[in-house]
Write an enzyme that holds these catalytic residues in place. Structure first.
Site, PDB file in Angstrom:
ATOM      1  N   TYR A   1      92.859  65.933 -40.145  1.00 21.95           N
ATOM      2  CA  TYR A   1      92.606  64.887 -39.243  1.00 21.95           C
ATOM      3  C   TYR A   1      92.154  65.434 -37.796  1.00 21.95           C
ATOM      4  O   TYR A   1      92.705  64.803 -36.903  1.00 21.95           O
ATOM      5  CB  TYR A   1      93.800  63.765 -38.983  1.00 21.95           C
ATOM      6  CG  TYR A   1      94.276  63.281 -40.385  1.00 21.95           C
ATOM      7  CD1 TYR A   1      93.678  62.198 -40.977  1.00 21.95           C
ATOM      8  CD2 TYR A   1      95.196  63.913 -41.381  1.00 21.95           C
ATOM      9  CE1 TYR A   1      94.275  61.328 -42.182  1.00 21.95           C
ATOM     10  CE2 TYR A   1      95.563  63.290 -42.626  1.00 21.95           C
ATOM     11  CZ  TYR A   1      94.928  62.038 -42.945  1.00 21.95           C
ATOM     12  OH  TYR A   1      95.329  61.511 -43.973  1.00 21.95           O
TER      13      TYR A   1
ATOM     14  N   LYS B   1      93.530  61.174 -30.204  1.00 24.98           N
ATOM     15  CA  LYS B   1      95.067  60.683 -29.687  1.00 24.98           C
ATOM     16  C   LYS B   1      95.533  61.629 -28.596  1.00 24.98           C
ATOM     17  O   LYS B   1      96.516  61.158 -27.638  1.00 24.98           O
ATOM     18  CB  LYS B   1      95.821  60.621 -30.914  1.00 24.98           C
ATOM     19  CG  LYS B   1      95.345  59.433 -31.920  1.00 24.98           C
ATOM     20  CD  LYS B   1      95.230  58.105 -31.168  1.00 24.98           C
ATOM     21  CE  LYS B   1      95.414  56.955 -32.144  1.00 24.98           C
ATOM     22  NZ  LYS B   1      95.369  55.598 -31.464  1.00 24.98           N
TER      23      LYS B   1
END
Length: 167
Positions: free
Chosen positions: A75, A82
Site C-alpha cells: 500500500y 497518510k
C-alpha cells in the site's frame, strides 16, 4: 456556504480516503495522483477553508492510518499519503493555533478490506496485542476525545489495539 447559514464552525473531521492495494511496480501516475488528491490534498483544502470560520475555538480532526507509521509494501501511496496527513496535522496545529486545534486519529485494523478471508482476519487478531480487531466505535471515541480535549493539539492518537508496539 454552510458557515454563512449557521455561523461559526466548531468541528471538521476529515475522513474521506481510499486505501487501494498498490505495491511497487503497479503504481501508475494516475493512481498516485488520485490517492494523494483524496487522502492528502482534500483534507488540507477543507481545513484551510474551514479555519476562518472557527474563530471561536474550533477543532479539526484528521483521520490518518497506522500505515503512516509503518512500511506497508502493498500500500505504498496510501502509506505515504497518510504519513503526509500526520505531518499536515502537526503543521496545521502550529499554523492555526491558538484559535483552532488540529489533531488526528490513526486507526489500525478496524474495517478490513472486503476481499480478505477469515484466515487473514484471524491472523490479524492473533497478532494484535489486545487480541481483537477494532470497531468503528473505537475510532469514534478517539475523535470525540480529541474534540473535547481543549489542551491537545498537533497530536495523533493511534487506535490499533497495540499493533504499533508489537515485536
Amino acid at each position: 456556504e454552510v458557515a454563512a447559514s449557521f455561523g461559526t464552525l466548531d468541528v471538521l473531521v476529515n475522513s474521506a480516503a481510499v486505501m487501494a492495494r498498490t505495491p511497487i511496480g503497479t503504481v501508475t501516475p494516475a493512481a498516485w495522483d488520485a490517492m494523494m488528491a483524496l487522502n492528502l490534498r482534500a483534507p488540507f483544502f477543507a481545513a484551510q477553508a474551514a479555519a476562518p470560520h472557527m474563530a471561536g475555538g474550533g477543532c479539526i480532526v484528521n483521520i490518518a492510518d497506522l500505515a503512516a507509521f509503518e512500511a506497508w509494501p502493498a500500500y505504498v501511496p496510501h502509506a505515504i499519503s497518510k504519513a503526509g496527513v500526520v505531518h499536515m496535522t502537526r503543521t496545521l496545529a502550529r499554523a492555526l493555533a491558538p484559535a483552532v486545534r488540529v489533531n488526528a486519529v490513526a486507526p489500525g485494523a478496524v474495517l478490513l478490506p472486503d476481499d480478505w478471508d477469515e484466515a487473514s482476519a484471524e491472523r490479524l487478531r492473533r497478532t494484535t496485542p489486545l487480541g481483537r480487531l477494532g470497531d468503528p466505535r473505537d475510532v469514534v471515541e478517539a475523535v470525540l476525545y480529541l474534540v473535547r480535549a481543549d489542551y491537545v493539539t498537533g497530536d495523533t492518537v493511534v487506535v490499533d489495539g497495540g499493533r504499533h508496539v508489537r515485536t
